[in-house]
Design an enzyme around this catalytic site. Structure first.
Site, PDB file in Angstrom:
ATOM      1  N   ASP A  67      -9.228  -3.943  -6.879  1.00 34.03           N
ATOM      2  CA  ASP A  67      -8.782  -3.023  -5.832  1.00 34.03           C
ATOM      3  C   ASP A  67      -9.352  -1.632  -6.092  1.00 34.03           C
ATOM      4  O   ASP A  67      -9.106  -1.039  -7.138  1.00 34.03           O
ATOM      5  CB  ASP A  67      -7.250  -2.986  -5.832  1.00 34.03           C
ATOM      6  CG  ASP A  67      -6.675  -2.317  -4.596  1.00 34.03           C
ATOM      7  OD1 ASP A  67      -7.390  -1.511  -3.976  1.00 34.03           O
ATOM      8  OD2 ASP A  67      -5.512  -2.593  -4.275  1.00 34.03           O
TER       9      ASP A  67
ATOM     10  N   HIS B 192      -8.160  -4.516  -1.778  1.00 36.71           N
ATOM     11  CA  HIS B 192      -6.884  -3.897  -1.446  1.00 36.71           C
ATOM     12  C   HIS B 192      -6.118  -4.688  -0.381  1.00 36.71           C
ATOM     13  O   HIS B 192      -6.554  -4.814   0.757  1.00 36.71           O
ATOM     14  CB  HIS B 192      -7.124  -2.468  -0.948  1.00 36.71           C
ATOM     15  CG  HIS B 192      -5.859  -1.708  -0.693  1.00 36.71           C
ATOM     16  ND1 HIS B 192      -4.964  -1.435  -1.678  1.00 36.71           N
ATOM     17  CD2 HIS B 192      -5.343  -1.179   0.438  1.00 36.71           C
ATOM     18  CE1 HIS B 192      -3.942  -0.752  -1.174  1.00 36.71           C
ATOM     19  NE2 HIS B 192      -4.156  -0.599   0.115  1.00 36.71           N
TER      20      HIS B 192
ATOM     21  N   SER C 211       0.825  -1.200   0.000  1.00 37.07           N
ATOM     22  CA  SER C 211       0.000   0.000   0.000  1.00 37.07           C
ATOM     23  C   SER C 211       0.867   1.260   0.000  1.00 37.07           C
ATOM     24  O   SER C 211       1.767   1.402  -0.823  1.00 37.07           O
ATOM     25  CB  SER C 211      -0.950  -0.054   1.194  1.00 37.07           C
ATOM     26  OG  SER C 211      -1.987   0.865   1.062  1.00 37.07           O
TER      27      SER C 211
END
Length: 719
Positions: A640, A686, A554
């Protein structure tokens, strides 16, 4: 103010690790259908102010994501074969080690009245408290498969007063929105209502549920639903500012619901009286830019955790319920400099304070009567993270929590208010062959700032300079680097790996100021910190560049990608999961759901040329150039919502081109072209694979890549 309530942790519930998203370039929304030569289109899209954008932002105008995706999938199919055998053997070891160390905190268990409610295999059960721990007589209350969303996981369980209703939320791995199911518990359990797109919810009364809705990663509306004879729903709050995210929490004494409106740097709280929930909510304190606060209630007093005051470190203040404005707040407890209040809970006349100071963990007991710390415990040296259990009723005389580290399964801690004792019990012991050494270092970075580094390696390990090193980094949103136990780390330790966790600026390990020193126009500090940490490890004899790997997920991808551009000689291989690699183009698209909210972390390049230039200076995508790069494996998730696939495809496309350009130039003898692997997962969201099987396979693939790149795996399996 427990794990669900603490404002310090609330950001992680919706970031999760974070607001890292990749996006189409600044003109893509219009470019798909219109000509990019018309400047008036830019003005219409972005308002009256038109910036002189760098020409390089235009280079993706003819980029075909479909062609690149097709090419990358073909490349993955071709090259993944050479990792298959190693990945399969690693997967077998992962299965064994996870079966051996399959322990997690019992956060889905709720004890209320005469019953204990718990989740098992996606279903929700209850049984009389006297039967615990045996579960043979458990009553099935809710099975999600019968509601047409199988394979969903339980996110939250809430029981209404008098145990009249159960509300539970379920979420699939392919989306971030949850579905809330309300079950009437009288006689036979009966589903009363299914509410889609719910983020948080609490019972105000035995019949009234308060909840927030989440759509497109934004949470703006608060509703009250009455399940009594009237059966109606009313909207009670709407947030107008797109920077703010809204959730609800019920105070520990059950007197109030709090409507919590939070941006990255500012908050505002409204109170709903549970005795008359449909009355207009009461504002505690109007939002003040840069001031964060959260509210708990006890004995007609509001206890406020806030950054307001001369020091921006968190502090505990109090005020009367009838005079709750900031001018009436009285300081009763302040967190020390370079310390962080991780979480807080109340029971009786005491507060439990879970603290991190200079990267060590502490547990303090604070008396609300004397307004002083009555006991303070420094937790074991190896302890790196708290894992907080669902706390009992406000009248309870004990607190339950766990401490853990990346290589230590959770150790249960129980504090008794009655005899002022803290007892610790280890449920799972790590064999002596896997015993680890925990070392805490400090690396000198830019401006003589000392950056904490936590290192783990096998005890009595020799020749550390020849051992593989795996460096972890995050450094964003004031969120700590994840230091919870992961069973796969024991496999790495067994194979001689050194694990290093770099607590760089931008994270929250040393308090609120540590984040401030690493966001907005200080973001390059995090890059400098990461570089300093890796160099310091090498200088101290922990591995060397040819055996060093870097891993991030991330928003951690920003620092990892920037280091690959600026100092690629320090790293041999990189493992990235759903990484944020194109900050500039992301922040130039206000049509994305999180861009406006993210401006408090990265800056607003749409209206401020300073941030346009500054973000460009460190953005991983913008700074790719023909040079040597480490080998790299990147996993992307096709669905995502935070890091869209297109942006990562652009990154890998440009990276491949520049690697090829560099290899075509005269280069040093012995140069090896790095392996660049892009793995697109068709499911999942995600940083969240579609299933447990997918998760283990993904770990095995990334480890197989690192073992191969560092020369640790030949024809046979790693040790």
């Amino acid at each position: 103010m427990n794990a669900r309530a603490s404002l310090l942790l609330r950001a992680s519930l919706r970031i999760n690790v974070t607001r890292s998203r990749q996006l189409a370039k600044h003109f893509t929304v219009i470019a798909s259908q219109m000509c990019l030569n018309e400047p008036q289109l830019i003005v219409k899209c972005f308002g009256n102010k038109q910036l002189a954008l760098p020409r390089k932002l235009m280079i993706g105008r003819f980029f075909s994501s479909k062609d690149v995706l097709k090419s990358e999938r073909a490349h993955w199919k071709k090259v993944s074969v050479k990792y298959t055998d190693v990945a399969a053997k690693l997967r077998q070891r992962l299965d064994y080690i996870y079966e051996t160390y399959s322990f997690s905190p019992d956060t889905s268990k709720v004890r209320l009245g005469d019953f204990v409610y718990f989740e098992e295999d996606g279903c929700i059960f209850r049984l009389p408290s006297k039967n615990v721990p045996g579960q043979e007589n458990a009553e099935l209350l809710l099975c999600p498969e019968g509601l047409c969303f199988p394979n969903a996981t339980v996110q939250r369980i809430r029981i209404s007063p008098n145990e009249k209703y159960l509300a539970a939320s379920f979420r699939s791995s392919t989306c971030e929105e949850s579905t809330c199911v309300v079950v009437k518990l009288e006689k036979l359990p009966e589903v009363q209502c299914v509410i889609p797109d719910v983020f948080s919810f609490e019972w105000a009364t035995a019949d009234v549920l308060c909840y927030t809705t989440q759509k497109n990663l934004q949470c703006r509306h608060v509703f009250l639903s009455d399940f009594s004879k009237e059966k109606y729903t009313k909207i009670v709050y709407t947030e107008q500012d797109p920077r703010f995210f809204v959730d609800v929490y019920r105070t520990k004494d059950k007197h109030f619901l709090t409507i919590n409106c939070n941006s990255k740097s500012t908050s505002e709280v409204w109170l709903v009286d549970c005795s008359c929930p449909f009355d207009p909510p009461i504002l505690v304190q109007q939002r003040i830019p840069g001031v964060i606060y959260h509210v708990e209630h006890k004995n007609e007093k509001l206890y406020i955790l806030t950054t307001w005051g001369e020091s921006t470190q968190y502090k505990l203040m109090k005020t009367s319920i009838g005079s709750c404005g900031i001018q009436n707040w009285q300081l009763i407890y302040e967190v020390k400099e370079k310390a962080k209040l991780v979480d807080m809970d109340m029971a009786g006349d005491h507060c439990a304070l879970f603290l991190k100071c200079c990267n060590y963990l502490y547990f303090d007991v604070f008396s609300l009567v004397t307004e002083s710390v009555v006991q303070s415990f420094k937790l074991p040296f190896w302890a790196s993270a708290f894992e907080l259990e669902s706390q009992p009723e406000d009248s309870s005389s004990t607190w339950h929590f766990q401490v853990t580290s990346p290589v230590q399964p959770p150790v249960e801690c129980v504090y008794s208010l009655a005899d002022s004792s803290l007892c610790m019990h280890t449920k799972q012991h790590v064999p002596n062959t896997l015993k680890c050494v925990t070392i805490r270092l400090q690396a000198r970075s830019k401006g003589d700032t000392f950056v904490p580094v936590t290192v783990f390696h096998k005890a009595h390990c020799k020749a550390l300079h020849r051992k593989p090193l795996l460096v972890h980094v995050y450094g964003a949103y004031g969120i700590d680097l994840n230091m919870s136990f992961k069973a796969e780390n024991l496999m790495l330790i067994e194979d001689g790996w050194i694990l290093a966790y770099c607590h760089v600026r931008g994270g929250g390990e040393l308090g609120h100021s540590w984040h401030e020193d690493g966001h907005l126009d200080n973001k390059l500090n995090g890059v400098e910190d990461l570089k300093a940490c890796v160099m310091h490890l090498h200088e101290l004899g922990y591995s060397n560049p040819s055996y060093t790997a870097l891993t991030a997920a991330s928003a951690g991808g920003v620092l990892a990608g920037a280091l690959c551009n600026s100092s690629p000689e320090l790293i041999k291989a990189v493992s990235l999961k759903a990484p944020f690699l194109d900050v500039l183009n992301t922040m130039l698209d206000p049509l994305l759901p999180l861009t406006v909210e993210e401006q408090e972390e990265w800056g607003n390049p749409l209206t401020d040329e300073k941030y346009l230039d500054y973000i460009e200076s460190y953005c991983p995508y913008q700074n790719i150039k023909p040079q040597h790069y480490p080998s790299m494996i990147i996993t992307a998730y096709e669905k995502d919502q935070r890091v869209p696939l297109m942006g990562l495809l652009r990154y890998i496309h440009r990276l491949r081109k520049n690697v090829i350009d560099y290899s075509c130039n005269p280069i040093k003898e012995g140069y090896q072209t790095p392996n660049l692997i892009f793995d697109v997962s068709p499911g999942g969201s995600h940083c969240n694979p579609a299933s447990w099987e997918d998760s283990l396979n993904e770990i095995a693939r990334h480890f197989a890549f690192l073992y191969k790149e560092l020369g640790l795996a030949k024809e046979d399996s790693p040790k």
